[in-house]
Write an enzyme that holds these catalytic residues in place. Structure first.
Site, mmCIF file in Angstrom:
data_model
loop_
_atom_site.group_PDB
_atom_site.id
_atom_site.type_symbol
_atom_site.label_atom_id
_atom_site.label_comp_id
_atom_site.label_asym_id
_atom_site.label_seq_id
_atom_site.Cartn_x
_atom_site.Cartn_y
_atom_site.Cartn_z
ATOM 1 N N ASP A 72 44.385 45.853 47.794
ATOM 2 C CA ASP A 72 43.975 45.615 46.410
ATOM 3 C C ASP A 72 42.501 45.949 46.209
ATOM 4 O O ASP A 72 41.620 45.157 46.555
ATOM 5 C CB ASP A 72 44.237 44.158 46.048
ATOM 6 N N ASP A 312 42.859 50.750 40.379
ATOM 7 C CA ASP A 312 43.253 49.477 40.994
ATOM 8 C C ASP A 312 44.509 49.659 41.827
ATOM 9 O O ASP A 312 45.611 49.769 41.290
ATOM 10 C CB ASP A 312 43.487 48.428 39.911
#
Length: 452
Positions: A72, A312
């Site tokens: 992440d 992201d």
């Protein structure tokens, strides 16, 4: 998990000192920086559909044990689900704790005499959890006065204070309503470097003893926690940089066929091969952003104002705010062949069926056109059909660009689906984002040789 999840905690939680298992009173072995900067490379597992995320194996502890962590770049803090004890972990992990508290099968059968031996082992086998929960010891606790705690609390809430000085509490809330509650600990991460050496670095991370899964809860079960690779000083790469182990450069290559690789450091990709865009400060948070981009469909402007974009890897799909999303959907529908009929599919909101069942995106990509995002300094990212479509188990093709306004996002997110079969480089040393298109479904070495 959905995009860009860090948010301030909605309340302060007063915690008692956790009953950690006693451990040897010795500090973690300090890392010995390599003689020259070298990158660490990790193979990835997972996919966009049906898994919904990509994850890496990190070796943590002394002795080192493997853990699967969701990659992440939209979050700073790395955390593991912990046995501390676990108040509200994933259900499968809670059952593991129940069985573990029994300590041995003999006691288990004395408590549950009607359950056969075969049934007992079937129960354990069917849990399919990656690994046992991380077990911290008191000497691993990060105290409240540590700089990592101060930094973390500053990101959560400027007024947050520790309940007790011996530990650093944290509470993270994501935009999909998932949460992680726990304390900071420090333990060894063992990294194998490309120069054939290895290093152990004592790094701070979250020991999460109370997790609430969000809308994408199924993906949570397959991993032990989250690998925070954001820009903040508490992120893993920032800590490695501070210790002189690796440059603060992150990259990943996500394969459309599943898997890929992740790397830390700056000696993996020749910078001359990449398309670069300056990294700018996002108005919506501390995210990786190339700034505002102009959106095109089939090389024609969609007539929407420049849109703020963030990258992201923690987002499975790409999210556009209302205006660019509606413009994209309208352009797509106007260009599609009449052989494609809109159909309802539980996987995604907008899907089509054909005259025959689709087996892969390659069966239908000729019917769709590329999207393009143009950033500063003529940095253009092409988004071909395979980077915004999936084919579901029902044989339908679905749009993997979602309406961000539904998730209450005021910025646009480039997620995993759009980053597939590209090396994406987050270069915090030079303040730039880069990408190189190519296949990511082979070994790291052969993948690198295939990039132009």
């Amino acid at each position: 998990m959905p995009p860009a999840r860090w948010a301030a905690a909605t309340c302060l939680v007063l915690l008692l000192l956790l009953p950690f298992a006693p451990g040897p009173a010795r500090a973690a072995t300090p890392a010995k920086p390599p003689s020259s900067s070298s990158s660490a490379v990790f193979q990835l597992q997972g996919d966009v559909y049906p898994t919904g995320h990509y994850y890496a194996t990190m070796n943590i502890g002394d002795p080192a044990k493997p853990y699967f962590l969701d990659v992440d770049t939209g979050s700073d803090l790395t955390w593991l689900q912990c046995d501390a004890p676990c108040q509200s972990c994933n259900k499968v992990h809670s059952l593991i704790l129940l069985l573990d508290s029994v300590r041995n099968a003999g006691l288990y059968f004395s408590l549950f005499p009607k359950v056969s031996c075969l049934m007992f082992f079937l129960m354990v086998w069917c849990l399919q959890v990656p690994h046992q929960l991380y077990k911290p010891t008191k000497n691993k606790l990060v105290p409240c006065a540590a700089s990592a705690c101060t930094t973390l609390h500053g990101a959560e809430s400027p007024t947050k204070k520790c309940a007790v000085p011996q530990q650093c509490d944290y509470q993270i809330k994501y935009t999909d309503s998932a949460t992680s509650l726990g304390v900071l600990v420090a333990d060894n991460f063992t990294l194998s470097l490309r120069n054939s050496s290895s290093v152990r670095a004592s790094l701070a991370f979250g020991c999460g003893y109370d997790q609430q899964v969000g809308k994408n809860g199924a993906a949570q079960v397959a991993t032990d926690g989250l690998l925070g690779l954001g820009k903040g000083s508490v992120s893993l790469l920032s800590q490695l940089k501070q210790q002189g182990i690796a440059k603060n450069v992150i990259g990943h290559c996500l394969s459309t066929n599943g898997g890929g690789f992740l790397f830390f450091g700056d000696d993996v990709v020749p910078t001359s091969r990449a398309t670069w865009a300056p990294m700018v400060r996002s108005t919506s948070g501390n995210y990786y952003s190339p700034g505002s981009g102009t959106l095109y469909f089939d090389r024609r402007s969609l007539g929407v104002k420049p849109m703020e974009v963030v990258f992201d890897s923690g987002s499975t799909y790409t999210y556009f705010t209302a205006q660019p999303y509606q413009a994209t959907v309208s352009a797509l529908k106007a260009s599609l062949s009449k052989s494609l009929k809109q159909v309802s599919d539980p996987s995604l909101p907008l899907c089509w069926k054909g005259q025959n069942v689709f087996k892969s995106v390659s069966d239908v990509e000729k019917d769709f056109k590329s999207l393009f995002l143009s950033f500063a300094k003529n940095s253009v990212m092409e988004i071909p059909p395979k980077n915004y479509l999936i084919v579901t188990k029902n044989g339908n093709v679905c749009l993997g660009v979602l309406d961000g306004s539904v998730a209450k996002l005021n910025f646009n997110v480039i997620g995993d689906i759009t980053m597939q079969d590209q090396i994406i480089i987050y270069d915090n040393e030079r303040g730039q984002l880069g990408w190189i298109r190519g296949s990511c479904n082979r070994s790291t070495k052969s993948t690198m040789s295939s990039f132009p």
